[in-house]
Motif scaffolding. Structure first.
Motif, mmCIF file in Angstrom:
data_model
loop_
_atom_site.group_PDB
_atom_site.id
_atom_site.type_symbol
_atom_site.label_atom_id
_atom_site.label_comp_id
_atom_site.label_asym_id
_atom_site.label_seq_id
_atom_site.Cartn_x
_atom_site.Cartn_y
_atom_site.Cartn_z
ATOM 1 N N LEU A 1 3.881 -9.153 0.814
ATOM 2 C CA LEU A 1 2.857 -9.686 0.863
ATOM 3 C C LEU A 1 2.284 -8.755 1.624
ATOM 4 O O LEU A 1 1.165 -7.551 1.408
ATOM 5 C CB LEU A 1 2.401 -10.304 1.008
ATOM 6 N N GLY A 2 2.388 -8.322 2.910
ATOM 7 C CA GLY A 2 2.276 -7.774 4.524
ATOM 8 C C GLY A 2 2.192 -5.892 3.580
ATOM 9 O O GLY A 2 1.894 -5.108 4.056
ATOM 10 N N VAL A 3 3.409 -6.083 2.661
ATOM 11 C CA VAL A 3 3.805 -4.123 3.189
ATOM 12 C C VAL A 3 2.287 -4.271 1.678
ATOM 13 O O VAL A 3 2.295 -3.021 1.782
ATOM 14 C CB VAL A 3 5.511 -4.273 1.693
ATOM 15 N N LEU A 4 2.390 -4.910 0.708
ATOM 16 C CA LEU A 4 1.435 -4.976 -0.692
ATOM 17 C C LEU A 4 0.091 -4.605 0.162
ATOM 18 O O LEU A 4 -0.318 -3.272 -0.064
ATOM 19 C CB LEU A 4 1.441 -5.612 -1.021
ATOM 20 N N PHE A 5 -0.363 -5.420 1.308
ATOM 21 C CA PHE A 5 -1.764 -5.127 1.820
ATOM 22 C C PHE A 5 -1.663 -3.342 2.591
ATOM 23 O O PHE A 5 -2.568 -3.222 2.640
ATOM 24 C CB PHE A 5 -1.756 -6.196 2.694
ATOM 25 N N ALA A 6 -0.877 -3.254 3.954
ATOM 26 C CA ALA A 6 -1.142 -2.430 4.437
ATOM 27 C C ALA A 6 -1.051 -0.512 2.940
ATOM 28 O O ALA A 6 -0.937 -0.434 3.853
ATOM 29 C CB ALA A 6 0.825 -2.751 5.342
ATOM 30 N N LEU A 7 0.187 -0.698 2.931
ATOM 31 C CA LEU A 7 0.557 0.190 1.465
ATOM 32 C C LEU A 7 -1.041 0.357 1.170
ATOM 33 O O LEU A 7 -1.442 1.417 1.023
ATOM 34 C CB LEU A 7 1.131 0.604 0.236
ATOM 35 N N GLY A 8 -2.134 -0.493 0.667
ATOM 36 C CA GLY A 8 -3.111 -0.212 0.099
ATOM 37 C C GLY A 8 -4.129 0.172 0.919
ATOM 38 O O GLY A 8 -5.034 0.979 1.057
ATOM 39 N N THR A 9 -4.026 -0.441 2.441
ATOM 40 C CA THR A 9 -4.985 -0.002 3.818
ATOM 41 C C THR A 9 -4.601 1.422 3.852
ATOM 42 O O THR A 9 -5.491 2.255 3.455
ATOM 43 C CB THR A 9 -4.627 -0.576 4.682
ATOM 44 N N VAL A 10 -3.547 1.916 3.817
ATOM 45 C CA VAL A 10 -2.639 3.361 4.276
ATOM 46 C C VAL A 10 -3.257 4.401 3.531
ATOM 47 O O VAL A 10 -3.989 5.094 3.312
ATOM 48 C CB VAL A 10 -1.208 3.396 4.100
ATOM 49 N N ALA A 11 -3.605 3.448 1.947
ATOM 50 C CA ALA A 11 -3.734 4.828 1.239
ATOM 51 C C ALA A 11 -4.879 5.230 0.634
ATOM 52 O O ALA A 11 -5.686 6.025 0.352
ATOM 53 C CB ALA A 11 -3.225 3.646 -0.311
ATOM 54 N N VAL A 12 -5.720 3.457 1.018
ATOM 55 C CA VAL A 12 -7.350 4.273 0.466
ATOM 56 C C VAL A 12 -7.756 4.716 1.823
ATOM 57 O O VAL A 12 -8.705 5.636 1.764
ATOM 58 C CB VAL A 12 -8.036 2.593 0.890
ATOM 59 N N PHE A 13 -7.738 4.609 2.768
ATOM 60 C CA PHE A 13 -8.277 4.785 4.832
ATOM 61 C C PHE A 13 -7.537 6.258 4.320
ATOM 62 O O PHE A 13 -8.405 6.670 4.773
ATOM 63 C CB PHE A 13 -8.068 3.923 5.426
ATOM 64 N N GLY A 14 -7.108 6.341 3.836
ATOM 65 C CA GLY A 14 -5.899 7.765 3.820
ATOM 66 C C GLY A 14 -6.590 9.064 2.960
ATOM 67 O O GLY A 14 -6.753 9.875 3.372
ATOM 68 N N TRP A 15 -6.963 7.987 1.892
ATOM 69 C CA TRP A 15 -7.112 8.909 1.038
ATOM 70 C C TRP A 15 -9.090 9.063 1.085
ATOM 71 O O TRP A 15 -9.509 10.609 1.810
ATOM 72 C CB TRP A 15 -7.486 8.376 0.169
ATOM 73 N N PHE A 16 -9.536 8.561 1.976
ATOM 74 C CA PHE A 16 -11.348 8.374 2.092
ATOM 75 C C PHE A 16 -11.529 9.700 3.632
ATOM 76 O O PHE A 16 -12.468 10.598 4.114
ATOM 77 C CB PHE A 16 -11.479 7.334 2.915
ATOM 78 N N SER A 17 -10.173 9.168 4.527
ATOM 79 C CA SER A 17 -10.438 9.974 6.017
ATOM 80 C C SER A 17 -10.280 11.712 5.421
ATOM 81 O O SER A 17 -10.855 12.655 5.748
ATOM 82 C CB SER A 17 -9.507 10.170 6.495
#
Length: 57
Positions: free
Chosen positions: A28-44
């Protein structure tokens, strides 16, 4: 430019969280961390591409 810095730091911290979650086998941590990296990386990345990299004055 401050928004890009904040988004970039969140993406970098998400990468560290992703590595930690993989080590602990926390899926579950992998899922949330992967989502965080995808969203914030895309936004940046898209913020830099949209507004351009500021030049020094």
């Amino acid at each position: 430019m401050g928004l890009v810095i904040i988004f970039g730091l969140a993406a970098i911290l998400g990468i560290f969280a992703l590595i930690s979650a993989f080590k602990n086998k926390n899926f579950l941590g992998v899922l949330f961390a992967l989502g965080t990296v995808a969203v914030f990386g895309w936004f940046s990345v898209m913020t830099v591409l949209n507004n351009g990299y500021p030049t020094g004055h």
